[in-house]
Design a protein around this motif. Sequence first.
Motif, mmCIF file in Angstrom:
data_model
loop_
_atom_site.group_PDB
_atom_site.id
_atom_site.type_symbol
_atom_site.label_atom_id
_atom_site.label_comp_id
_atom_site.label_asym_id
_atom_site.label_seq_id
_atom_site.Cartn_x
_atom_site.Cartn_y
_atom_site.Cartn_z
ATOM 1 N N SER A 1 0.812 -1.198 0.000
ATOM 2 C CA SER A 1 0.000 0.000 0.000
ATOM 3 C C SER A 1 0.854 1.260 0.000
ATOM 4 O O SER A 1 0.329 2.353 -0.122
ATOM 5 C CB SER A 1 -0.945 0.014 1.203
ATOM 6 O OG SER A 1 -0.209 -0.052 2.405
ATOM 7 N N THR A 2 2.153 1.119 0.165
ATOM 8 C CA THR A 2 3.083 2.226 -0.016
ATOM 9 C C THR A 2 3.987 1.920 -1.204
ATOM 10 O O THR A 2 4.246 0.762 -1.522
ATOM 11 C CB THR A 2 3.949 2.457 1.237
ATOM 12 O OG1 THR A 2 4.685 1.267 1.522
ATOM 13 C CG2 THR A 2 3.085 2.806 2.435
ATOM 14 N N GLN B 1 5.412 6.562 0.324
ATOM 15 C CA GLN B 1 4.135 7.245 0.484
ATOM 16 C C GLN B 1 2.969 6.311 0.178
ATOM 17 O O GLN B 1 3.085 5.391 -0.632
ATOM 18 C CB GLN B 1 4.067 8.483 -0.421
ATOM 19 C CG GLN B 1 5.101 9.550 -0.076
ATOM 20 C CD GLN B 1 4.878 10.829 -0.859
ATOM 21 O OE1 GLN B 1 3.741 11.258 -1.067
ATOM 22 N NE2 GLN B 1 5.966 11.454 -1.288
ATOM 23 N N GLN B 2 1.832 6.579 0.792
ATOM 24 C CA GLN B 2 0.650 5.749 0.606
ATOM 25 C C GLN B 2 0.091 5.905 -0.809
ATOM 26 O O GLN B 2 0.003 7.023 -1.338
ATOM 27 C CB GLN B 2 -0.429 6.135 1.616
ATOM 28 C CG GLN B 2 -0.082 5.812 3.061
ATOM 29 C CD GLN B 2 -0.153 4.334 3.354
ATOM 30 O OE1 GLN B 2 -1.015 3.630 2.809
ATOM 31 N NE2 GLN B 2 0.716 3.842 4.203
#
Length: 221
Positions: A172-173, A182-183
Amino acid sequence: MLRVIDTETCGLQGGIVEIASVDVIDGQIVNPMSDLVYPDRPISPQAAAIHRITPAMVRGKPTIEQAISRYQGSDYYVAHNASFDHRVLPEMAGEWICTLRLARSLWPGRQYSNQALRESLQLEVTPPAGLHAHRALYDCYVTAALLIRIMSFSGWDAAEMARRQGVTGSTSTFPFGKYRGQQVDAVAKKNPGYLRWMLKNIPDLSANLHSAIQRALSQME
């Protein structure tokens, strides 16, 4: 295949003492598995009062790293409050689906614990004899029954459930590039064009990252 998974822990910060799963295939609950686990920290009195797992019960049992392999290998993992189980478990490649989030979206204004939903939705489920609520396998059966009800009520398949409630897997990053660390969902909000470019121009994206990007973009539409 949808694999419903549950953990019991030493407390809110983790330390697994039990893991269990069942599979949901064609609306049926099959393939139950469970293991007591030797934790990496002491069991808190508060947690022991809930699941009734004692230090003597887990003494000499495998660690979660030793036990986890037979629970892996599913495309989708389902849990009630999936963000907790996802956080405390080792790496599990696959999409995560949270029945708690889905139940809140489908049936507002209720109590949302597993047992409360079992009663209010009148779920038909028979957990294994000799267990009780807050033992991992018992809770898996209740969550699986809830999952089956969610699917029959909504008509959603696994991919749609994952898209709607947004619990992402381990990728998810971003693992690389200018948005490394970052997401995915956050990048989709500020630069969706970059994500579309990635899907078009980077053919060797991992399956999890590809799915996370597609889901993030769909939520922007």
